[in-house]
Design a protein around this motif. Structure first.
Motif, PDB file in Angstrom:
ATOM      1  N   ILE A 198      -7.577  -3.710  -8.945  1.00  0.00           N
ATOM      2  CA  ILE A 198      -9.113  -3.261  -9.205  1.00  0.00           C
ATOM      3  C   ILE A 198      -9.126  -1.874  -8.787  1.00  0.00           C
ATOM      4  N   VAL A 199      -9.470  -0.908  -9.684  1.00  0.00           N
ATOM      5  CA  VAL A 199      -9.740   0.565  -9.631  1.00  0.00           C
ATOM      6  C   VAL A 199     -11.360   0.647  -9.233  1.00  0.00           C
ATOM      7  N   MET A 200     -11.324   1.516  -8.094  1.00  0.00           N
ATOM      8  CA  MET A 200     -12.896   1.847  -7.620  1.00  0.00           C
ATOM      9  C   MET A 200     -12.880   3.471  -7.307  1.00  0.00           C
ATOM     10  N   PRO A 201     -14.035   3.940  -7.776  1.00  0.00           N
ATOM     11  CA  PRO A 201     -13.989   5.338  -7.675  1.00  0.00           C
ATOM     12  C   PRO A 201     -13.832   5.872  -6.137  1.00  0.00           C
ATOM     13  N   GLN A 202     -14.287   5.158  -5.115  1.00  0.00           N
ATOM     14  CA  GLN A 202     -14.287   5.436  -3.955  1.00  0.00           C
ATOM     15  C   GLN A 202     -14.062   4.136  -3.093  1.00  0.00           C
ATOM     16  N   GLU A 244       0.942  -1.139   0.028  1.00  0.00           N
ATOM     17  CA  GLU A 244      -0.039   0.133   0.139  1.00  0.00           C
ATOM     18  C   GLU A 244       0.783   1.373   0.148  1.00  0.00           C
ATOM     19  N   ASP A 245       1.946   1.325   0.652  1.00  0.00           N
ATOM     20  CA  ASP A 245       2.809   2.337   0.829  1.00  0.00           C
ATOM     21  C   ASP A 245       3.169   2.559  -0.820  1.00  0.00           C
ATOM     22  N   VAL A 246       3.897   1.585  -1.609  1.00  0.00           N
ATOM     23  CA  VAL A 246       4.233   2.126  -2.765  1.00  0.00           C
ATOM     24  C   VAL A 246       3.285   2.491  -3.465  1.00  0.00           C
ATOM     25  N   LEU A 247       1.959   2.007  -3.614  1.00  0.00           N
ATOM     26  CA  LEU A 247       0.577   2.221  -4.414  1.00  0.00           C
ATOM     27  C   LEU A 247       0.542   3.600  -4.086  1.00  0.00           C
ATOM     28  N   ASN A 248       0.429   4.220  -2.786  1.00  0.00           N
ATOM     29  CA  ASN A 248      -0.160   5.463  -2.312  1.00  0.00           C
ATOM     30  C   ASN A 248       0.898   6.361  -2.925  1.00  0.00           C
ATOM     31  N   ALA A 249       2.241   5.894  -2.941  1.00  0.00           N
ATOM     32  CA  ALA A 249       3.258   7.071  -3.363  1.00  0.00           C
ATOM     33  C   ALA A 249       3.063   7.418  -5.084  1.00  0.00           C
ATOM     34  N   HIS A 250       2.080   6.643  -5.814  1.00  0.00           N
ATOM     35  CA  HIS A 250       1.953   6.970  -7.304  1.00  0.00           C
ATOM     36  C   HIS A 250       1.098   8.315  -7.260  1.00  0.00           C
ATOM     37  N   PRO A 251       1.676   8.989  -8.118  1.00  0.00           N
ATOM     38  CA  PRO A 251       0.925  10.578  -8.196  1.00  0.00           C
ATOM     39  C   PRO A 251      -0.757  10.350  -8.449  1.00  0.00           C
ATOM     40  N   ASP A 252      -1.271   9.538  -9.085  1.00  0.00           N
ATOM     41  CA  ASP A 252      -2.496   9.099  -9.548  1.00  0.00           C
ATOM     42  C   ASP A 252      -3.330   8.420  -8.586  1.00  0.00           C
ATOM     43  N   VAL A 253      -2.901   8.136  -7.547  1.00  0.00           N
ATOM     44  CA  VAL A 253      -3.418   7.298  -6.278  1.00  0.00           C
ATOM     45  C   VAL A 253      -3.823   8.136  -5.247  1.00  0.00           C
ATOM     46  N   VAL A 312      -4.211  -8.972  -4.000  1.00  0.00           N
ATOM     47  CA  VAL A 312      -5.016  -8.207  -4.839  1.00  0.00           C
ATOM     48  C   VAL A 312      -5.089  -6.837  -4.043  1.00  0.00           C
ATOM     49  N   ALA A 313      -5.014  -5.715  -5.152  1.00  0.00           N
ATOM     50  CA  ALA A 313      -5.042  -4.414  -4.751  1.00  0.00           C
ATOM     51  C   ALA A 313      -5.883  -3.730  -5.090  1.00  0.00           C
ATOM     52  N   PHE A 314      -6.691  -2.829  -4.388  1.00  0.00           N
ATOM     53  CA  PHE A 314      -7.901  -2.046  -4.644  1.00  0.00           C
ATOM     54  C   PHE A 314      -7.359  -0.666  -4.572  1.00  0.00           C
ATOM     55  N   VAL A 315      -7.655   0.301  -5.717  1.00  0.00           N
ATOM     56  CA  VAL A 315      -7.074   1.623  -5.626  1.00  0.00           C
ATOM     57  C   VAL A 315      -8.041   2.680  -5.950  1.00  0.00           C
ATOM     58  N   GLU A 316      -7.905   3.776  -5.435  1.00  0.00           N
ATOM     59  CA  GLU A 316      -8.877   4.704  -5.511  1.00  0.00           C
ATOM     60  C   GLU A 316      -8.093   5.985  -6.127  1.00  0.00           C
ATOM     61  N   PRO A 317      -8.378   6.345  -7.472  1.00  0.00           N
ATOM     62  CA  PRO A 317      -7.759   7.448  -8.048  1.00  0.00           C
ATOM     63  C   PRO A 317      -7.848   9.068  -7.584  1.00  0.00           C
ATOM     64  N   VAL A 318      -6.854   9.592  -7.922  1.00  0.00           N
ATOM     65  CA  VAL A 318      -7.330  11.174  -7.317  1.00  0.00           C
ATOM     66  C   VAL A 318      -8.238  11.712  -8.375  1.00  0.00           C
ATOM     67  N   GLY A 366     -10.597  13.163 -10.814  1.00  0.00           N
ATOM     68  CA  GLY A 366     -10.152  13.922 -12.067  1.00  0.00           C
ATOM     69  C   GLY A 366      -9.265  13.288 -13.028  1.00  0.00           C
ATOM     70  N   ARG A 367      -8.486  12.142 -12.345  1.00  0.00           N
ATOM     71  CA  ARG A 367      -7.379  11.798 -13.079  1.00  0.00           C
ATOM     72  C   ARG A 367      -7.790   9.984 -13.323  1.00  0.00           C
ATOM     73  N   SER A 368      -7.364   9.651 -14.605  1.00  0.00           N
ATOM     74  CA  SER A 368      -7.574   8.444 -14.916  1.00  0.00           C
ATOM     75  C   SER A 368      -6.217   7.677 -14.328  1.00  0.00           C
ATOM     76  N   LEU A 369      -6.616   6.262 -14.114  1.00  0.00           N
ATOM     77  CA  LEU A 369      -5.451   5.287 -13.783  1.00  0.00           C
ATOM     78  C   LEU A 369      -5.214   4.199 -14.853  1.00  0.00           C
ATOM     79  N   ASP A 370      -4.250   3.872 -15.186  1.00  0.00           N
ATOM     80  CA  ASP A 370      -3.811   2.901 -16.187  1.00  0.00           C
ATOM     81  C   ASP A 370      -3.040   1.937 -15.256  1.00  0.00           C
ATOM     82  N   THR A 371      -3.883   0.880 -15.337  1.00  0.00           N
ATOM     83  CA  THR A 371      -3.460  -0.386 -14.382  1.00  0.00           C
ATOM     84  C   THR A 371      -2.007  -1.016 -14.879  1.00  0.00           C
ATOM     85  N   ASP A 372      -1.984  -0.954 -16.111  1.00  0.00           N
ATOM     86  CA  ASP A 372      -0.493  -1.386 -16.615  1.00  0.00           C
ATOM     87  C   ASP A 372       0.468  -0.508 -16.230  1.00  0.00           C
ATOM     88  N   ALA A 373       0.304   0.955 -16.313  1.00  0.00           N
ATOM     89  CA  ALA A 373       1.565   1.698 -15.820  1.00  0.00           C
ATOM     90  C   ALA A 373       1.546   1.733 -14.294  1.00  0.00           C
TER      91      ALA A 373
END
Length: 525
Positions: free
Chosen positions: A494-498, A434-443, A460-466, A468-475
């Motif tokens: 898995i990307v979730m709005p919230q 989670e620490d590494v995921l949260n360091a991404h500028p779009d998470v 399995v990782a669930f992420v909430e994007p910033v 107004g930003r889209s999140l590319d799971t491959d990136a």
């Protein structure tokens, strides 16, 4: 291992309160005109607060409440919630604050389990509370200082529990917790439990009567009840209550309302900073001197961003409801760059032990954290078997959390022992991913859970994007590959709005585990 920090005495230190309302009595006499509480509808001085509490006491007596009864309060942060905490203290009744956003089933479960004498809905603070109480045939009451409430009969078999003069025996609050991962449990916290932690919080943050504290953490959560409400009142300081978290409201309070002390969970700070990054928004906190994070793991990227923006250390702490809640706390005079939760609070003992043998582990090695002290709960209400499983005969409480003691005596929380993921024989601690995921500028937020597969377990990782930003799971996966060992990489993102969260901002990982089980891994599809 124990902690014996000392602090200089102030006026509050001379008191030896035995009940929660004793601090109010002291400050109402000493500074009756000083501001005490403020919500969206009214402000109360200490003198007015004391008078309002007397009025609520009378209202509760007229409703049949007596010493030892449970009083279930459904609502959100407001002056009336604080009044009921203090009024129940005067009556030696047990207050049980629950968030109005809970479901009908959950509210009914709490009524049934607590056998509450009455149920009170805080009508002016919450439309959800009104709906709950209307369903329960609640009748309108108006109590001076508390405003409009709805009062309903509680459990038909309500009867008082034994009452004790001893603060360490008399229950003050019944806090319901599921730990975001299981069935609700009623945690019995005594006056001594809550007074000890409130005094500790006052000392650790050096609160004085000149402080102005922002109270958005729910009072129905033990963090909001003790470290925010009771600590503020113990210092004769002023508390600004917010019913719900909104980043723009927090930003406005910091900029314009002279807030000196701020408490929040990491998710709140993440969303506050995201709000400040939007065009046209500005974050200022000219009076802020203490910013405290707790209630969930703090990641390094968020801490760094906050400190860079505000020029103030984001303090960290750790606790749990069964410990009233504080266990560890970073110190104002020893600011840290890392995300350690600091040393144990003064007056308690901790030990880190091997999961299987319970033998102490060496410094720097991970084990299960146990503690003993005056903050440890009286037990789980009407569940002596679970109490005995959690607190041993010598008073040691098993937190169920994995931690390690560093060479400087501070603790680092690695994660929940039940959340540990074993992937191909290797331990994966969700917080590290989670620490590494949260360091991404779009998470803005993430949550990592384990999912069983034949003969193994996967991440399995669930992420909430910033916003107004889209999140590319491959990136995002490429980002992780550069920063994590292969066995720690998620099988699925898995990307979730919230992300689902409690009123305190703590993520509901059990729901996410269930969702992960329903989704097949792309490797298996």
């Amino acid at each position: 291992m124990s902690s014996t920090d000392t602090f200089s005495l102030d006026a509050a230190e001379d008191l030896r309160p035995q009940r929660l309302h004793h601090w109010l009595d002291h400050w109402a006499q000493r500074q009756p005109d000083a501001p005490a509480l403020q919500d969206e509808r009214a402000a109360l001085s200490y003198g007015a607060l004391a008078a309002a509490v007397d009025g609520v006491v009378q209202g509760l007596r007229e409703a049949g409440v007596q010493a030892g009864d449970r009083v279930l309060v459904v609502g959100e942060n407001c002056n009336a919630a604080a009044l009921l905490v203090l009024a129940c203290s005067r009556l030696d009744a047990w207050v049980s604050l629950v968030n109005a956003r809970l479901s009908e089933r959950e509210i009914d479960t709490f009524i049934d389990h607590s056998r509450a004498r009455v149920v009170i809905g805080l009508a002016e603070a919450s439309t959800e509370a009104v709906r709950h109480l209307q369903r329960l045939a609640g009748q309108p009451r108006r109590w001076p200082g508390a405003g409009d409430v709805l009062l309903a009969a509680g459990h038909p078999e309500a009867s008082p529990e034994p009452v004790s003069e001893a603060a360490a025996e008399q229950v003050a609050a019944l806090i319901y917790t599921s730990g975001t991962s299981g069935a609700p449990k009623g945690v019995m916290l005594t006056h001594a439990n809550l007074l000890f932690i409130a005094a500790n919080s006052r000392r650790q943050r050096r609160l004085s009567s000149t402080d102005r504290v922002y109270g958005v953490l729910p009072l129905s959560h033990v963090y909001g009840l003790t470290a925010v409400l009771l600590a503020t009142l113990s210092a004769g300081a002023s508390l600004v209550l917010a019913a719900r978290f909104a980043p723009e409201a927090m930003a406005r309070a910091l900029a314009d309302e002279g807030i000196t002390v701020l408490h929040g969970v990491p998710a709140m700070y993440a969303k506050l900073l995201a709000w400040g990054d939007r065009p046209g928004n500005t974050l200022r906190a000219p009076a802020l001197r203490v910013a405290q994070s707790g209630g969930a793991p703090l990641d390094q990227a968020l801490k760094d961003r906050f400190e860079q923006h505000f020029g103030l250390t984001l303090q960290n702490g750790y606790g749990m409801t069964e410990a009233s809640p504080s266990i560890c706390q970073t110190r104002l005079d020893a600011p840290r760059r890392d995300c350690s939760v600091g040393p144990p609070i003064p007056g308690i003992e901790v030990r880190v032990v091997h999961l299987a043998t319970r033998a102490p582990v060496p410094v720097g090695e991970t084990g299960e954290l146990w503690l003993r002290g005056p903050n440890v709960m009286k037990g789980y209400y009407r569940n002596p078997a679970l109490t005995a499983e959690t607190v041993d005969a010598e008073g040691w409480l098993n937190t169920g959390d994995l931690a390690r003691v560093e060479t400087d005596g501070t603790l680092t929380i690695v994660g929940r022992s039940k959340e540990l993921i074993i992937r191909s024989g290797f331990n994966v601690y969700p917080v590290e991913v989670e620490d590494v995921l949260n360091a991404h500028p779009d998470v803005v937020l993430s949550a990592v859970v384990g999912r069983p597969v034949p003969g193994n377990e996967e991440v399995v990782a669930f992420v909430e994007p910033v916003p107004g930003r889209s999140l590319d799971t491959d990136a995002l996966m490429a980002w992780l590959r550069e920063r994590l060992s292969p066995y720690k990489l998620p099988a699925q993102i898995i990307v979730m709005p919230q992300l689902p969260a409690s009123a305190t901002g703590k993520l509901y990982k059990q729901r996410l585990r269930e969702q992960a089980l329903q989704l097949s891994s792309p490797k298996e599809a």
